[in-house]
Each structure stands twice: as structure tokens, then as C-alpha cells.
Design a protein around this motif. Structure first.
Motif, PDB file in Angstrom:
ATOM      1  N   ARG A 345       0.816  -1.214   0.000  1.00  0.00           N
ATOM      2  CA  ARG A 345       0.000   0.000   0.000  1.00  0.00           C
ATOM      3  C   ARG A 345       0.848   1.261   0.000  1.00  0.00           C
ATOM      4  N   GLN A 378      -8.274  -6.138  -2.725  1.00  0.00           N
ATOM      5  CA  GLN A 378      -8.976  -5.408  -1.672  1.00  0.00           C
ATOM      6  C   GLN A 378      -8.959  -3.903  -1.940  1.00  0.00           C
ATOM      7  N   MET A 379      -7.827  -3.389  -2.417  1.00  0.00           N
ATOM      8  CA  MET A 379      -7.733  -1.964  -2.763  1.00  0.00           C
ATOM      9  C   MET A 379      -8.735  -1.605  -3.856  1.00  0.00           C
ATOM     10  N   ARG A 381     -11.575  -3.085  -4.494  1.00  0.00           N
ATOM     11  CA  ARG A 381     -12.926  -3.087  -3.917  1.00  0.00           C
ATOM     12  C   ARG A 381     -13.158  -1.816  -3.092  1.00  0.00           C
ATOM     13  N   GLU A 382     -12.162  -1.432  -2.319  1.00  0.00           N
ATOM     14  CA  GLU A 382     -12.294  -0.219  -1.509  1.00  0.00           C
ATOM     15  C   GLU A 382     -12.438   1.029  -2.378  1.00  0.00           C
TER      16      GLU A 382
END
Length: 505
Positions: A345, A378-379, A381-382
Motif C-alpha cells: 500500500r 482489496q484496494m 474493492r475499496e
């Protein structure tokens, strides 16, 4: 995987080597080193860190001479945290030899025992490069005993080295008072190219981009098993030193390791990745309706050519959905899973407008451990993606690599012993599409018909040197555990120092 370079010229080479190492920085970010030679005296500076951090003006001033070599290190054998294991390595007899090495010796423990018990040479580190330089020194001493050191004796020594070593190795070495020596393993697993400068200079480097970027003209690749010796007058001598050389370049170089603007063994890395994107598109079309995809987004940087070609093939827009922080190292080659996971990240940030309400197809060059892919899904989706599909331009990485890539244990590989569906569930994607092994070999191999096969052991489990056993994998796993234990200790020490510093303030 490391980056190596050697130069012989009529003017100082320190800046040339520094610039070439910057162009090879993607091949290793753990440590860097340069050695130059003036007359028969060596001048060396090496340390852990990136090239720009290791070398200051005062260090460069301390590297005189018209011949030298350098390396950027990516540790796959030995201790990732030891400055002693940064390259170049030096031995003072015979003649004085300095050496840099890209690759991994699969029979290093056997050789280490032979060196101590038979050759009467002591090895002080866990690095296979120290083993290699001592083998070369011993064979040069035998070949040139009571004789002047001519190219013939040097090539005889390299032939003996080939007979003793197993594994992958591209080597550049300086022999004090004589010249520059380079050679490549008989399978040609790791790359090595040669180029010429406008004034008769000669450069050898892991990738053609380092040669071209230094103002040299690429001449050719060093052949498997071949040795090249450039004497102090600049005369180039070459000889095939292996009994049965065959060309099996590492296919992962084309998938991920090399820069796209490099050409290796007659193959454009960029074109290889375009071809992978085309076959990946065919794989996707046979797996799911392309109409389900709204946009194709690459995971920077290596996957861009494949993602562009895939998007073109399925008729969907290609978009840059992630911004990369260029001041964080390549995640795959960071030592230690904790450091690697933390950096994802810090390294990438999603552009929300490209994800919001869309079905996005993320394209990566490969999926090795799965932790990075899981974070990236996940990033997405966020950032508001409706659905997140993942495609890998490489097949599943199911087997350890023993030839110089940081995949030494099967437990670290997400695809080992898991089905595609299990991997999909782990990374959290709505669909997962992998490249086909045979298609990968076919479309890259088509770019140079002279290559009959590739070293692709991490994908197909075939180890071309024929000397890898279950015991070797057990030994690598034990070494890996020690490395992780040391990493944890180093992390605890850093946290303790940070805490103490905060307490003082």
C-alpha cells in the motif's frame, strides 16, 4: 537475480559502472558494489542499499582505474542482511581476482566441503559467490602453474570450473595485471550481453539496456558455456569452454525480471510480454464472456504490455488505475514477507474514478505468494469496483526456483498444492485467469527459433541441471527459516532502537 557489469576502457570507468548499475537497479536493491583496478591494485566500495545511497562523491573519487566491475544484489543464497556478502568478492591468490556473479549454485555445499578438504581454501560466508570465486582461483592456479597466464590457460581454467559447478551463473571477473574475464553457465540460464564503445571500450552486462544506456553498441549475447577474456590492451579473446552447451534461458526474465526495453538471447522482452497478453486474452475468452469486463487495468510496471495487448484483443478500454510510488522497491524482490506485505500500500494507490461501479480486470505479470494480489484486490474493492477479476500473464508458480529467483520453498507459493478456485478464494477475486504453460513457452520461443526450450522450473517443475533433489529443497527450507528468524530479530532490533529514540525525545 542480480545485475552485473564489467568495463574495460582507456579512461576512468567508475562513472560508467555507476550509471550502468542504475540501469540495472531493478535486478537488485539489497546491496551494491563497484571495484576498479589501476595497475595491479584494486579499489573497492560496497554496502547495503540502493546504488544512489551506497555511492557518494568521496566513494567515487576512491575508485580510479580504466577497468572495473559492479553488481546490484538481490539475495537468494546466504545472508540477506550481511554486508560481508555484498559483491564484488576478492581473493588475493593467484594474481588477485575480483568477481561478481548473477545466479545460484545448486551444489554450493558440496563445493564448499571440497574447497576446504581438497583445495585447502577457507570459505568465510554463506554466499555461493565466495565459493565460485575460490573455485575459479583454484582452477586458474592449476592451469597457469609454472606458465605465463595466457588466454589459453584462462579458458582451460574456465572449462574446469564448468565441470565442477552446477546451477546458474553469469560471471564477470578481474584478474589483476591481466584483464577482464566473463563467462556464462553451459545452460545459459542467466543472461549476459557484450557491447562496444566508440573508442574500443568493451562492456559486459546482465541486460542490453545497461549497454545501450551507457552509450555502447550491443554486439551480442555471451553464448552458454562461452568465456570472453579482454586483455589490458583491449583485445577480445573468446572460446567455448563447455563440453555440451545448450541454451535454456530463464523464462521468468521475460515474464517479470528484465526491463521491457532489453533484448535477451535475441528476444525483445517487450514483444514477449505483448505476446503473453495475446495468449492471455485467448485464455480469458475461453473462460468468461469478455462483455463482463468494463475496463482492463495493469498492476504497474511489468504487466503493462500484456495488459495493453489483452485489452486490445478483447476490445475493452485500457486504463491506468494505480499510481506507483517509484521510491519504494520492487515488492517481489524485497527480503522477507513482512517487509513485502507492508510495502504494497506504500507502493500503490488506486485512482477511484477508474474503479467506481465498474467490473475491472486486473492484469499482473505473475502471482507468486498471493499476498500482494490479495491486497490489490482489496484496494480495488475499496475504490468502489463492482467486480474484481484477476488475470496473470504467467502460469501458476507451483515449484521452488533454485537458479537465482527468490522462490526457494513451496510453502511460500500460493499455487503449490492449491487449485485455481482455492487461489481465487484466497486473493478474494470474482474470477481468476492464468496463462497456460505451453502457450507461454510457445509465444516467447517463437521470437527466436534457435531457442529449443526454456528454464521454466517454477512453472513446470523440470530442473534442467538434473542435480536437484528433495534433500536440496529441505536444505533450502531450513536456510529460509534461519533467514526469516534473522529478519524477525532485525525487525525487533529496529523497533527497540526506534522506541528508545522516542523515549529520549
Amino acid at each position: 537475480m542480480c545485475g552485473i557489469v564489467g568495463v574495460i576502457a582507456r579512461t576512468p570507468v567508475n562513472q560508467l559502472i555507476y550509471d550502468a548499475l542504475l540501469l540495472l537497479q531493478h535486478r537488485g536493491q539489497d546491496a551494491a558494489g563497484i571495484v576498479t583496478m589501476q595497475g595491479t591494485k584494486c579499489f573497492m566500495h560496497k554496502a547495503r542499499g540502493m546504488v544512489r545511497d551506497v555511492f557518494r562523491t568521496r566513494n567515487m573519487r576512491g575508485l580510479p582505474g580504466n577497468v572495473g566491475l559492479g553488481q546490484v544484489r538481490y539475495p537468494t543464497a546466504g545472508n540477506a542482511y550481511s554486508e560481508e556478502e555484498a559483491q564484488p568478492f576478492y581473493v588475493n591468490a593467484p594474481f588477485g581476482i575480483v568477481l561478481v556473479h548473477n545466479g545460484n549454485l545448486t551444489n554450493a555445499p558440496v563445493l564448499k566441503a571440497e574447497l576446504f578438504e581438497i583445495d585447502r581454501r577457507h570459505i568465510n560466508t554463506e554466499s555461493d559467490t565466495e565459493v565460485l570465486i575460490n573455485i575459479l582461483a583454484h582452477e586458474l592456479e592449476k592451469a597457469a602453474r609454472n606458465l605465463p597466464l595466457t588466454p589459453a590457460e584462462i579458458f582451460r581454467a574456465v572449462g574446469a570450473v564448468h565441470r565442477r559447478l552446477k546451477g546458474s551463473y553469469a560471471v564477470v571477473a578481474l584478474i589483476a595485471g591481466h584483464g577482464l574475464l566473463a563467462f556464462r553457465d553451459p545452460h545459459g540460464i542467466r543472461p549476459l550481453s557484450m557491447g562496444a564503445g566508440p573508442d574500443g571500450e568493451v562492456m559486459l552486462a546482465s541486460e542490453s539496456v545497461a549497454i545501450e544506456g551507457s552509450g555502447f553498441k550491443v554486439q551480442r549475447d555471451i553464448a552458454p558455456g562461452e568465456a570472453v577474456f579482454i586483455d589490458e590492451q583491449g583485445t577480445v579473446h573468446t572460446h567455448q569452454c563447455a563440453a555440451t552447451p545448450t541454451l535454456h534461458p530463464c523464462i521468468f526474465e521475460f515474464v517479470y525480471l528484465a526491463r521491457p526495453d532489453s533484448v535477451m538471447d535475441g528476444i525483445s522482452v517487450y514483444q514477449a510480454r505483448l505476446n503473453l497478453g495475446e495468449t492471455l486474452a485467448q485464455r480469458l475468452i475461453s473462460t468468461m464472456p469478455p462483455s463482463d469486463v468494463d475496463v482492463v487495468i495493469p498492476i504497474p510496471e511489468s504487466s503493462r504490455p500484456s495488459a495493453m495487448q489483452l485489452a486490445h484483443k478483447i476490445g475493452k478500454p485500457y486504463r491506468e488505475g494505480f499510481v506507483k510510488n517509484r521510491y519504494v522497491g520492487r515488492t517481489f524482490i524485497m527480503p522477507g514477507q513482512a517487509v513485502r506485505k507492508k510495502s504494497v500500500r506504500q507502493k500503490l494507490n488506486a485512482i477511484g474514478v477508474e474503479f467506481k461501479g465498474r467490473n475491472v480486470l486486473l492484469v499482473d505479470d505473475s502471482i507468486v505468494r498471493g499476498t500482494t494480489s490479495k491486497e490489490i484486490v482489496q484496494m480495488a474493492r475499496e475504490a468502489g469496483a463492482n467486480k474484481v477479476y484477476m488475470a496473470s500473464a504467467a502460469p501458476p508458480v507451483r515449484f521452488p526456483n533454485v537458479y537465482g529467483i527468490d522462490m526457494p520453498t513451496k510453502e511460500e507459493l500460493i499455487a503449490h498444492g492449491r487449485s485455481i478456485e482455492e487461489i481465487r478464494q484466497f486473493i478474494g477475486a470474482d474470477a481468476l485467469i492464468y496463462q497456460d504453460v505451453d502457450a507461454m513457452k510457445r509465444v516467447i520461443g517463437a521470437l527466436n527459433p534457435k531457442i529449443s526450450s526454456f528454464e521454466a522450473s517454477c512453472f513446470d517443475g523440470h530442473y534442467i541441471t538434473g542435480d536437484v533433489s528433495a534433500g536440496d529443497f529441505a536444505a533450502m527450507e531450513a536456510q529460509r527459516k534461519l533467514q526469516f528468524d534473522e529478519e524477525d530479530e532485525n525487525n525487533r532490533s529496529r523497533l527497540a532502537l526506534q522506541s528508545a529514540s522516542e523515549d529520549r525525545t
